[in-house]
Design an enzyme around this catalytic site. Structure first.
Site, PDB file in Angstrom:
ATOM      1  N   TYR A  45       1.046  -1.075  -0.077  1.00 32.06           N
ATOM      2  CA  TYR A  45      -0.071  -0.057  -0.088  1.00 32.06           C
ATOM      3  C   TYR A  45       0.851   1.203   0.202  1.00 32.06           C
ATOM      4  O   TYR A  45       1.970   1.240   0.214  1.00 32.06           O
ATOM      5  CB  TYR A  45      -1.129   0.192   1.191  1.00 32.06           C
ATOM      6  N   ARG A  64       8.582   3.847  -4.830  1.00 33.33           N
ATOM      7  CA  ARG A  64       8.314   2.874  -3.375  1.00 33.33           C
ATOM      8  C   ARG A  64       7.267   2.004  -3.602  1.00 33.33           C
ATOM      9  O   ARG A  64       7.630   0.536  -3.401  1.00 33.33           O
ATOM     10  CB  ARG A  64       8.248   3.692  -2.261  1.00 33.33           C
ATOM     11  N   ARG A 112      -8.783 -19.712  -1.520  1.00 31.56           N
ATOM     12  CA  ARG A 112      -7.652 -19.725  -0.505  1.00 31.56           C
ATOM     13  C   ARG A 112      -6.757 -20.806  -0.766  1.00 31.56           C
ATOM     14  O   ARG A 112      -6.858 -21.921  -0.138  1.00 31.56           O
ATOM     15  CB  ARG A 112      -8.130 -19.444   0.775  1.00 31.56           C
ATOM     16  N   HIS A 114      -1.884 -21.098  -0.432  1.00 30.58           N
ATOM     17  CA  HIS A 114      -0.788 -20.466  -0.178  1.00 30.58           C
ATOM     18  C   HIS A 114      -0.057 -19.849  -1.521  1.00 30.58           C
ATOM     19  O   HIS A 114       0.375 -18.689  -1.750  1.00 30.58           O
ATOM     20  CB  HIS A 114       0.050 -21.008   0.672  1.00 30.58           C
ATOM     21  N   LYS A 159       6.358  -1.873   1.834  1.00 30.31           N
ATOM     22  CA  LYS A 159       5.265  -1.294   2.519  1.00 30.31           C
ATOM     23  C   LYS A 159       4.072  -2.272   2.253  1.00 30.31           C
ATOM     24  O   LYS A 159       3.106  -2.175   1.576  1.00 30.31           O
ATOM     25  CB  LYS A 159       5.101   0.089   1.740  1.00 30.31           C
ATOM     26  N   GLU A 191      12.892   2.713  13.871  1.00 27.31           N
ATOM     27  CA  GLU A 191      11.791   3.775  13.496  1.00 27.31           C
ATOM     28  C   GLU A 191      10.864   3.724  14.587  1.00 27.31           C
ATOM     29  O   GLU A 191      10.905   2.990  15.650  1.00 27.31           O
ATOM     30  CB  GLU A 191      11.276   3.705  11.991  1.00 27.31           C
TER      31      GLU A 191
HETATM   32  N1  PDD Z   1       3.171   5.214   7.402  1.00 31.68           N
HETATM   33  N2  PDD Z   1       7.755   4.049   8.801  1.00 31.68           N
HETATM   34  C1  PDD Z   1       6.580   3.308   9.013  1.00 31.68           C
HETATM   35  C2  PDD Z   1       6.512   1.909   9.700  1.00 31.68           C
HETATM   36  C3  PDD Z   1       5.404   3.912   8.629  1.00 31.68           C
HETATM   37  O1  PDD Z   1       4.398   3.162   8.301  1.00 31.68           O
HETATM   38  C4  PDD Z   1       5.222   5.012   7.808  1.00 31.68           C
HETATM   39  C5  PDD Z   1       4.377   5.694   7.095  1.00 31.68           C
HETATM   40  C6  PDD Z   1       6.743   5.764   7.734  1.00 31.68           C
HETATM   41  C7  PDD Z   1       6.957   7.180   7.116  1.00 31.68           C
HETATM   42  O2  PDD Z   1       6.914   6.861   5.652  1.00 31.68           O
HETATM   43  P1  PDD Z   1       6.505   8.054   4.634  1.00 31.68           P
HETATM   44  O3  PDD Z   1       7.448   9.141   5.090  1.00 31.68           O
HETATM   45  O4  PDD Z   1       6.665   7.749   3.324  1.00 31.68           O
HETATM   46  O5  PDD Z   1       5.061   8.497   5.308  1.00 31.68           O
HETATM   47  C8  PDD Z   1       7.779   5.186   8.346  1.00 31.68           C
HETATM   48  C9  PDD Z   1       2.018   5.611   6.791  1.00 31.68           C
HETATM   49  C10 PDD Z   1       1.751   7.025   6.655  1.00 31.68           C
HETATM   50  C11 PDD Z   1       0.584   4.486   7.081  1.00 31.68           C
HETATM   51  O6  PDD Z   1       0.936   3.633   7.470  1.00 31.68           O
HETATM   52  O7  PDD Z   1      -0.372   5.419   7.402  1.00 31.68           O
END
Ligand code: PDD
Length: 295
Positions: A45, A64, A112, A114, A159, A191
């Site tokens: 996402y 990304r 479903r 895997h 992501k 983070e």
């Molecule tokens: N989250 N680290 C994580 C684990 C994140 O989920 C996010 C962003 C960031 C910051 O990334 P960016 O600058 O690209 O938004 C860092 C989004 C906003 C969310 O899951 O809602």
């Protein structure tokens, strides 16, 4: 037969949605139970912030998204340019000035099993109104955090839809009276649950390297480019909680909250220079505002 109560209120029915190849009202955007996003979290996402009707840092988000798709061998089934046009169309249909675009791509709708099915992927998207000023307080006054073990998998740069460790850490932080949690893996800060993190010591900014242990945030990317362009030394190096506690500045970076000071960790004051005039954080906030005006 009991009916399932929707989320709080009716806001979730507002905005624009796209699913199964067409724009629909959000309440109609029903995703079949067999979508692999439901059953396996098998997808990726992006969240893009929209200000003044324009998406911020869209090129970074698109790049990304493609990286994430390739990393999990997910078919895009459309060009990145088509995807970009779809996002722009969705923003325009919403009529919102300040909004959030959320889109996800799942490996599709299949019985479903895997193993990857050989079927088209499934893109769904929403545009939701966002009151950007709701985050002004946090950007100005900062966050009170706790920290916790980073129990996520080893491919955090993707992501992916699998956010269970993130939502659990966030909720545990809230339940304990904090606003969010800093994640620590093998003794080093990675983070936060939905943002990247940086510290400043003297005139040098430190943030975790963009490797497989963190999401490569677009806001982080903006910050690093801006800082380097203006001659600030940035070191993509790991740091410990002890170093964080003693840093001059500590701040988060993310699409939604942009740049926010961290002012407390487990009740102790941190980063006592973060909120001062002329700090790295304040410079970044101003640079970001300027960029917003010029896109
Ligand atoms: N989250 N680290 C994580 C684990 C994140 O989920 C996010 C962003 C960031 C910051 O990334 P960016 O600058 O690209 O938004 C860092 C989004 C906003 C969310 O899951 O809602």
């Amino acid at each position: 037969m009991s009916s399932i109560e929707p989320m709080n209120g009716t806001e979730w029915q507002e905005g624009v949605a796209y699913a199964r190849g067409r724009f629909v009202a959000p309440a109609e955007a029903v995703i079949p139970i067999d979508d692999r996003a439901h059953q396996f979290g098998d997808g990726i996402y992006e969240v893009i912030r929209v200000i003044g009707g324009r998406p911020l840092l869209m090129d970074y988000h698109m790049e990304r998204f493609e990286t994430s798709a390739n990393a999990i061998k997910l078919r895009l089934d459309r060009s990145m340019e088509e995807l970009r046009q779809l996002v722009l169309e969705a923003i325009s249909r919403s009529g919102y000035s300040d909004a959030q675009v959320y889109f996800q791509l799942s490996r599709g709708l299949a019985r479903r099993e895997h193993a990857f099915p050989n079927i088209p992927s499934h893109l769904s998207l929403t545009v939701r109104k966002m009151d950007d000023s709701a985050f002004d307080g946090v950007r100005e006054h900062g966050l009170s955090m706790t920290w916790t073990d980073d129990i996520r998998w080893k491919l955090c740069y993707i992501k992916s839809l699998n956010l269970l460790p993130n939502v659990m850490a966030k909720q545990a932080a809230l339940d304990a009276g904090y606003q969010d949690a800093i994640l620590v893996r093998d003794g080093f800060v990675t983070e936060c649950t939905s943002s990247n993190i940086a510290i400043v010591k003297g005139q040098t900014v430190y943030t975790h390297p963009a490797n497989e242990r963190v999401l490569h945030g677009v806001t982080r990317r903006f910050a690093l480019k801006y800082l380097r362009d203006t001659g600030v030394e940035v070191r993509e190096e790991m740091f410990t909680m002890e170093e964080l506690m003693q840093a001059d500045e500590v701040f988060t970076m993310s699409t939604i909250t942009e740049f926010a000071p961290i002012v407390k960790v487990n009740g102790f004051d941190v980063g006592n220079k973060t909120k001062s005039k002329g700090s790295m954080l304040r410079q970044l906030q101003s640079a970001y505002q300027l960029q917003i005006k010029h896109i």
